[in-house]
Design a protein around this motif. Structure first.
Motif, short mmCIF file in Angstrom:
data_model
loop_
_atom_site.label_atom_id
_atom_site.label_comp_id
_atom_site.label_asym_id
_atom_site.label_seq_id
_atom_site.Cartn_x
_atom_site.Cartn_y
_atom_site.Cartn_z
N TRP A 278 12.18 0.06 7.38
CA TRP A 278 11.25 1.06 6.84
C TRP A 278 11.07 0.78 5.35
O TRP A 278 11.94 1.09 4.54
N ALA A 279 9.94 0.18 4.98
CA ALA A 279 9.57 -0.03 3.59
C ALA A 279 8.05 -0.17 3.57
O ALA A 279 7.43 -0.31 4.63
N ALA A 280 7.44 -0.13 2.39
CA ALA A 280 5.99 0.07 2.36
C ALA A 280 5.25 -0.85 1.42
O ALA A 280 5.79 -1.32 0.41
N MET A 281 3.99 -1.10 1.78
CA MET A 281 3.01 -1.75 0.92
C MET A 281 1.82 -0.81 0.77
O MET A 281 1.80 0.28 1.36
N SER A 282 0.81 -1.23 0.03
CA SER A 282 -0.39 -0.41 -0.14
C SER A 282 -1.34 -0.61 1.02
O SER A 282 -1.67 -1.74 1.37
N GLY A 283 -1.75 0.51 1.63
CA GLY A 283 -2.73 0.47 2.69
C GLY A 283 -4.07 0.98 2.22
O GLY A 283 -4.32 1.08 1.01
N PRO A 284 -4.97 1.32 3.14
CA PRO A 284 -6.27 1.88 2.77
C PRO A 284 -6.10 3.11 1.89
O PRO A 284 -5.21 3.94 2.10
N LEU A 285 -6.96 3.20 0.87
CA LEU A 285 -6.95 4.33 -0.07
C LEU A 285 -5.63 4.43 -0.83
O LEU A 285 -5.30 5.49 -1.37
#
Length: 423
Positions: A278-285
């Protein structure tokens, strides 16, 4: 094993004949000295406990010189190979340096300027990190990114080698990492760039944690192994083929069995693997999105058996893969996550505030609070009475901020806090 013929040695690149690389790495069962040599036989490992000839780990081929190895006995106080003094493991490391994703990307239209220190700072990162004198280094995977030839006329990567061979491994990792390899023993995590379709052969013969087999030179998956750090256990998972968006149920079952086995290890455990669950990048908006579908499914298999997705023996998760720094606490019963994938490869855009991240699958895990910090760099983790202090550094070892990891208490998961850290 046969020794390489003289004719073969003459065909080796001059760098492979002249510049041996030696290091000490964590392996299944302890620590091992390794050396890459263009000589016709393995050197002798000299220690305060006596001398022992090193064994051939992998014979020389057209792409790689010979690799030799020898175990480092517990309690060894001094060791050297052919005049190179080796760093030795200590029972309870106090200063652990963490970095990942360090290679220079040459693939298709993505051509990182490997010759520009500002665009590919790993040589500076390694030298600066070594100057901080860590007791142990953890590299979170992805060492070799030079998969295609540099196009003619491109000055940014002109002269760069490419492909899974020793010359490229030298350029992307062993030459720039030399100060770091001389400073401390290292844990070498397998990344997705080291799967069998990419640089799996080089990783297996150079860095694999188990005996190299000429008949099976690249294993799709290496079993999980653990390392005792004196009151702390590292558990190193090979998740190179854990696809984020295409569920591999067979792989998920393997990961579920190995992750479930973490419950049997002495706590606290740091769960170390390349691809974060569970980790994140930039998605839409600009909405933070991410997650690894295969690893999430592995956790759901455990939950189906009435167990937590990550055993309570695990106090912290450490990963790379996303090219940034992230510190994440979750609302659900999983340990906090550190991502340190900003060691040199092209950086990724990630939201500063990771709360509200949307993860693939149906794990039910959400971010209680989390942040990402842009820019190249590395981490130094220092033991305290309460847990660990985490110092963030830029490539020149200038401080970028400090986080704190508070160890689990009274049955509650631990927590990461980064007061005053600038995004």
């Amino acid at each position: 094993m046969k020794k390489p013929a003289l004719a073969f040695l003459l065909l080796l690149p001059s760098a492979a004949r002249a510049a041996d690389s030696a290091w000490v790495q964590a392996v299944s069962g302890g620590y091992e000295a390794r050396v890459v040599t263009g000589a016709g036989s393995c050197p002798v490992l000299h220690t305060d406990k006596g001398d022992s000839p090193m064994s051939v780990r992998a014979s020389a081929t057209a792409d790689f010189p010979m690799v030799c190895s020898a175990p480092i006995s517990a309690g060894t106080r001094s060791a050297e190979i052919s005049g190179t003094v080796l760093p030795l493991p200590i029972t309870q490391p106090q200063r652990i340096l963490v970095l990942g994703d360090t290679g220079c990307r040459l693939k298709g239209s993505v051509l990182q300027a490997c010759n520009d220190p500002a665009k590919w700072p790993f040589p500076e990162v390694a030298a600066a990190a070594a100057s901080l004198k860590p007791d142990l280094v953890i590299h979170l995977g992805d060492y070799l990114y030079r998969e295609n030839a540099c196009p003619a006329g491109n000055r940014g990567c002109a002269g760069s080698p490419w492909g899974d061979n020793w010359t490229t491994w030298q350029a992307d990792f062993y030459t720039p990492a030399a100060p770091l390899l001389a400073a401390a023993p290292i844990v070498l995590v397998r990344g997705n760039h080291e799967d069998c379709k990419r640089a799996g052969l080089g990783w297996t013969l150079l860095q694999g944690p188990r005996v190299f087999d000429d008949a099976a030179p690249c294993a799709k998956h290496e079993p999980l192994y653990s390392l005792d750090l004196g009151g702390l256990t590292l558990a190193v998972l090979d998740d190179a083929v854990s696809d984020e968006t295409d569920l591999d149920r067979a792989a998920a079952q393997v990961y579920a069995d190995e992750i479930g086995g973490l419950a049997k290890l002495p706590a606290p455990v740091w769960f170390v693997h390349h691809r974060p669950t569970w980790a994140a990048m930039s998605g839409p908006l600009g909405i933070p999105i991410g997650g690894n579908l295969t690893l999430i499914d592995a956790g759901q298999i455990a939950q189906g058996h009435g167990e937590p997705a990550v055993p309570h023996s695990v106090s912290l998760m450490l990963s790379g893969h996303i090219h940034t720094f992230e510190s994440i606490n979750f609302n659900q019963d999983v340990p906090p996550q550190i991502v340190a994938g900003n060691g040199g490869d092209d950086l990724m855009v990630t939201p500063r505030n990771l709360r509200g991240a949307q993860f693939v699958g149906h794990s039910g895990v959400t971010v209680a609070d989390g942040l990402s910090v842009s820019g190249f760099g590395f981490l130094l983790m220092t033991r305290t009475n309460e847990g660990w202090t985490i110092d963030l550094y830029d490539p020149a070892a200038h401080p970028k901020g400090q986080c704190h990891f508070t160890a689990p208490q009274n049955g509650k998961r631990g927590r990461l806090d980064c007061p005053g850290v600038k995004y």
